[in-house]
Design a protein around this motif. Structure first.
Motif, PDB file in Angstrom:
ATOM      1  N   LEU A 120      39.406  41.889  41.252  1.00 41.23           N
ATOM      2  CA  LEU A 120      40.525  41.293  40.522  1.00 41.23           C
ATOM      3  C   LEU A 120      40.380  39.782  40.371  1.00 41.23           C
ATOM      4  N   PHE A 121      39.474  39.169  41.134  1.00 48.38           N
ATOM      5  CA  PHE A 121      39.259  37.725  41.034  1.00 48.38           C
ATOM      6  C   PHE A 121      38.552  37.387  39.711  1.00 48.38           C
ATOM      7  N   ALA A 122      38.572  36.107  39.368  1.00 50.58           N
ATOM      8  CA  ALA A 122      37.844  35.638  38.191  1.00 50.58           C
ATOM      9  C   ALA A 122      36.364  35.985  38.314  1.00 50.58           C
ATOM     10  N   ASP A 123      35.712  36.162  37.180  1.00 51.78           N
ATOM     11  CA  ASP A 123      34.306  36.585  37.187  1.00 51.78           C
ATOM     12  C   ASP A 123      33.427  35.613  37.954  1.00 51.78           C
ATOM     13  N   GLU A 124      33.727  34.332  37.916  1.00 56.46           N
ATOM     14  CA  GLU A 124      32.940  33.347  38.656  1.00 56.46           C
ATOM     15  C   GLU A 124      32.899  33.676  40.143  1.00 56.46           C
ATOM     16  N   ALA A 125      34.028  34.077  40.693  1.00 57.77           N
ATOM     17  CA  ALA A 125      34.088  34.432  42.108  1.00 57.77           C
ATOM     18  C   ALA A 125      33.333  35.735  42.378  1.00 57.77           C
ATOM     19  N   GLN A 126      33.469  36.706  41.502  1.00 57.95           N
ATOM     20  CA  GLN A 126      32.747  37.969  41.673  1.00 57.95           C
ATOM     21  C   GLN A 126      31.235  37.727  41.674  1.00 57.95           C
ATOM     22  N   SER A 171      46.617  34.825  43.077  1.00 62.78           N
ATOM     23  CA  SER A 171      48.022  34.757  43.423  1.00 62.78           C
ATOM     24  C   SER A 171      48.571  36.135  43.774  1.00 62.78           C
ATOM     25  N   MET A 172      49.355  36.191  44.855  1.00 53.77           N
ATOM     26  CA  MET A 172      50.006  37.440  45.209  1.00 53.77           C
ATOM     27  C   MET A 172      51.029  37.854  44.146  1.00 53.77           C
ATOM     28  N   GLY A 173      51.478  36.886  43.353  1.00 57.22           N
ATOM     29  CA  GLY A 173      52.348  37.228  42.239  1.00 57.22           C
ATOM     30  C   GLY A 173      51.628  38.085  41.212  1.00 57.22           C
ATOM     31  N   GLU A 174      50.339  37.752  40.985  1.00 55.77           N
ATOM     32  CA  GLU A 174      49.541  38.555  40.049  1.00 55.77           C
ATOM     33  C   GLU A 174      49.276  39.946  40.602  1.00 55.77           C
ATOM     34  N   CYS A 194      50.243  44.042  39.515  1.00 56.12           N
ATOM     35  CA  CYS A 194      49.074  44.880  39.171  1.00 56.12           C
ATOM     36  C   CYS A 194      48.184  44.194  38.144  1.00 56.12           C
ATOM     37  N   ARG A 195      48.036  42.874  38.286  1.00 55.71           N
ATOM     38  CA  ARG A 195      47.197  42.114  37.370  1.00 55.71           C
ATOM     39  C   ARG A 195      46.200  41.263  38.142  1.00 55.71           C
ATOM     40  N   GLY A 196      45.186  40.801  37.431  1.00 58.46           N
ATOM     41  CA  GLY A 196      44.202  39.894  37.986  1.00 58.46           C
ATOM     42  C   GLY A 196      43.206  39.546  36.906  1.00 58.46           C
ATOM     43  N   PRO A 197      42.664  38.327  36.909  1.00 59.22           N
ATOM     44  CA  PRO A 197      41.718  37.936  35.847  1.00 59.22           C
ATOM     45  C   PRO A 197      40.485  38.823  35.789  1.00 59.22           C
ATOM     46  N   GLN A 254      40.289  41.885  35.743  1.00 57.20           N
ATOM     47  CA  GLN A 254      40.474  43.087  34.916  1.00 57.20           C
ATOM     48  C   GLN A 254      39.835  42.941  33.537  1.00 57.20           C
ATOM     49  N   ALA A 255      39.526  41.717  33.145  1.00 59.82           N
ATOM     50  CA  ALA A 255      38.846  41.508  31.860  1.00 59.82           C
ATOM     51  C   ALA A 255      37.449  42.103  31.891  1.00 59.82           C
ATOM     52  N   GLN A 256      36.802  42.071  33.064  1.00 57.31           N
ATOM     53  CA  GLN A 256      35.465  42.654  33.207  1.00 57.31           C
ATOM     54  C   GLN A 256      35.514  44.075  33.794  1.00 57.31           C
ATOM     55  N   ASN A 257      36.424  44.289  34.713  1.00 58.59           N
ATOM     56  CA  ASN A 257      36.508  45.584  35.403  1.00 58.59           C
ATOM     57  C   ASN A 257      37.723  46.346  34.872  1.00 58.59           C
ATOM     58  N   THR A 258      37.471  47.170  33.878  1.00 52.58           N
ATOM     59  CA  THR A 258      38.560  47.784  33.106  1.00 52.58           C
ATOM     60  C   THR A 258      38.989  49.144  33.638  1.00 52.58           C
ATOM     61  N   SER A 259      38.371  49.628  34.700  1.00 52.17           N
ATOM     62  CA  SER A 259      38.715  50.942  35.247  1.00 52.17           C
ATOM     63  C   SER A 259      40.179  50.991  35.678  1.00 52.17           C
ATOM     64  N   ASP A 260      40.779  52.167  35.556  1.00 54.42           N
ATOM     65  CA  ASP A 260      42.146  52.375  36.033  1.00 54.42           C
ATOM     66  C   ASP A 260      42.273  52.104  37.530  1.00 54.42           C
ATOM     67  N   LEU A 261      41.157  52.204  38.245  1.00 50.03           N
ATOM     68  CA  LEU A 261      41.165  51.946  39.683  1.00 50.03           C
ATOM     69  C   LEU A 261      41.772  50.585  39.988  1.00 50.03           C
ATOM     70  N   TYR A 262      41.471  49.584  39.151  1.00 51.31           N
ATOM     71  CA  TYR A 262      41.880  48.215  39.422  1.00 51.31           C
ATOM     72  C   TYR A 262      43.249  47.873  38.823  1.00 51.31           C
ATOM     73  N   LYS A 263      43.990  48.904  38.425  1.00 52.38           N
ATOM     74  CA  LYS A 263      45.344  48.718  37.898  1.00 52.38           C
ATOM     75  C   LYS A 263      46.397  49.276  38.857  1.00 52.38           C
ATOM     76  N   LEU A 264      45.954  49.747  40.002  1.00 53.43           N
ATOM     77  CA  LEU A 264      46.882  50.274  41.001  1.00 53.43           C
ATOM     78  C   LEU A 264      47.479  49.125  41.816  1.00 53.43           C
ATOM     79  N   PRO A 265      48.626  49.332  42.453  1.00 52.34           N
ATOM     80  CA  PRO A 265      49.272  48.245  43.214  1.00 52.34           C
ATOM     81  C   PRO A 265      48.489  47.865  44.471  1.00 52.34           C
TER      82      PRO A 265
END
Length: 388
Positions: A91-97, A203-206, A210-213, A215-226
């Motif tokens: 869920l982190f920005a691609d730079e961190a991944q 951010s824990m708010g993100e 169920c959001r995170g930057p 998700q732009a690269q990792n589009t699986s439903d897996l990463y949309k869970l709480p």
């Protein structure tokens, strides 16, 4: 491929059980356990495919954790909390991944999420300092995820974030001397005024939405869970596994046991022993069924492109904390009915009893808070979805 990981994990269970005493003696999971689990692909179950991961069903991940904990509670605990971190890194920005997995997709991270650290906003990121406790498996990891409050120039709290920090920027203090989960190496992590770039924060708010930057690269439903559904499940699942291991050992012990105080009666013919086994097995099965069923229900909403209802997210937490308690109640029932031999060093039962009660004190297993929030929602009171 996921089934191959599960099969590989099950093949390791006898060896993990043999090394359980070693884990307690070392106060850390043996290197051999980590290496063997790594070779099965376990630590990549929740990792994105673009970094050689499996993007597996979380239930498969929980199943592997449950089985590991049924052989060694400490290894099960560490495998669970370390194994779930790739899900959040995604869920982190691609730079961190890229920083974590770009050169080595086998990189592991530990964590300590309680916001005991402080971060001050600066150009391009934050200055982070603090001490965090209970970072399970830290000795086997080269990054850490740390919770911290973000302060503005006037000292006001403006956010609650997770900070991703590489191994050269933190110190591990060996303080883990415990009677339960003693093999987890859950030591302190110390950071002294380290710069953390914005991209290496989340951010824990993100995550609460169920959001995170990433998700732009990792589009699986897996990463949309709480976040709070996936992560709290990693605390209950090892305890369920401990209960399963305790159950198996109890049944085996009772089949061989003669009760001297009852004129040599075979324990396996005692009707009260049969009742205890039935009750314990029901508690274990119920804990597992609710955990799996709730995740499946959340997955169904995500698959339909729907927002997961707050009531369901609160229900996940309700059943998670009660699931932990059910598993511990089952262990207590079995332990009390096993006789004096269960007290012997080296038995799984006494270790499971200690480990499960140690796991019970984790913040994610705080029953009153989770149950109160569910009840509040049922009565129509406002509940912050970011916490669930």
């Amino acid at each position: 491929m996921t089934q191959a990981v599960l099969d590989g994990v099950r093949d390791l269970l006898p060896g993990l059980r043999e090394r359980a005493d070693e884990a307690e003696r070392l106060r850390v999971v043996p290197d051999a356990n980590i290496k063997e689990l790594e070779e099965t692909g376990f630590f990549k179950l929740l990792q994105p495919r673009r970094f050689d991961g499996f993007e597996a069903d979380p239930v498969d991940f929980y199943t592997a954790v449950r089985d590991i904990a049924s052989a060694c509670g400490s290894t099960g605990w560490v495998s669970s909390v370390v194994g779930v971190h790739p899900w959040q890194v995604a869920l982190f920005a691609d730079e961190a991944q890229q920083a974590v997995w770009g050169e080595d997709t086998a990189t592991r991270l530990s964590s300590s999420y309680a916001p005991t650290g402080k971060a001050v906003v600066t150009d391009g990121g934050y200055r982070l300092s603090g001490k965090w406790s209970f970072s399970s498996g830290a000795d086997h990891c080269s990054w850490v995820l740390l919770g911290g409050l973000v302060l503005d120039g006037d000292g006001n709290v403006v956010d609650f974030k997770t900070f991703m920090v590489p191994r050269p920027d933190y110190t591990i203090n060996d303080v883990w001397h415990m009677v339960g989960l003693s093999g987890t190496g859950s030591n302190d992590v110390v950071v002294d005024d380290v710069f953390v770039p914005e991209a290496f924060t989340l951010s824990m708010g993100e995550t609460g939405s169920c959001r995170g930057p990433g998700q732009a690269q990792n589009t699986s439903d897996l990463y949309k869970l709480p976040f709070h559904s996936i992560f709290t499940g990693t605390i209950t699942t090892p305890i369920i596994g401990m209960a399963m291991g305790a159950y198996a050992e109890h049944v085996e012990m009772q089949q061989q046991r003669s009760r001297a105080a009852y004129l040599g009666e075979k324990a396996s013919k005692d009707p009260f022993a049969m009742v205890r086994i039935a009750r314990a097995s029901s508690e274990i099965d119920a804990a597992w069924a609710l955990l799996v069923g709730n995740i499946r229900e959340e997955q169904a909403h995500v698959a339909r492109g729907e927002q997961i209802p707050l009531r369901l997210r609160l229900k996940v937490r309700r059943d998670q904390v009660i699931g932990s308690q059910r598993a511990i109640d089952a262990i207590d029932e079995l332990f009390e009915a096993s006789g004096g031999r269960a007290l012997a060093q080296g038995t799984y039962l006494q270790r499971a009893w200690r480990d499960a009660h140690a796991g019970r004190v984790h913040a994610a297993n705080d029953p009153e808070r989770a149950l109160q929030m569910f009840g509040a929602h049922e009565f129509g009171h406002k509940v912050d979805p970011g916490m669930y």
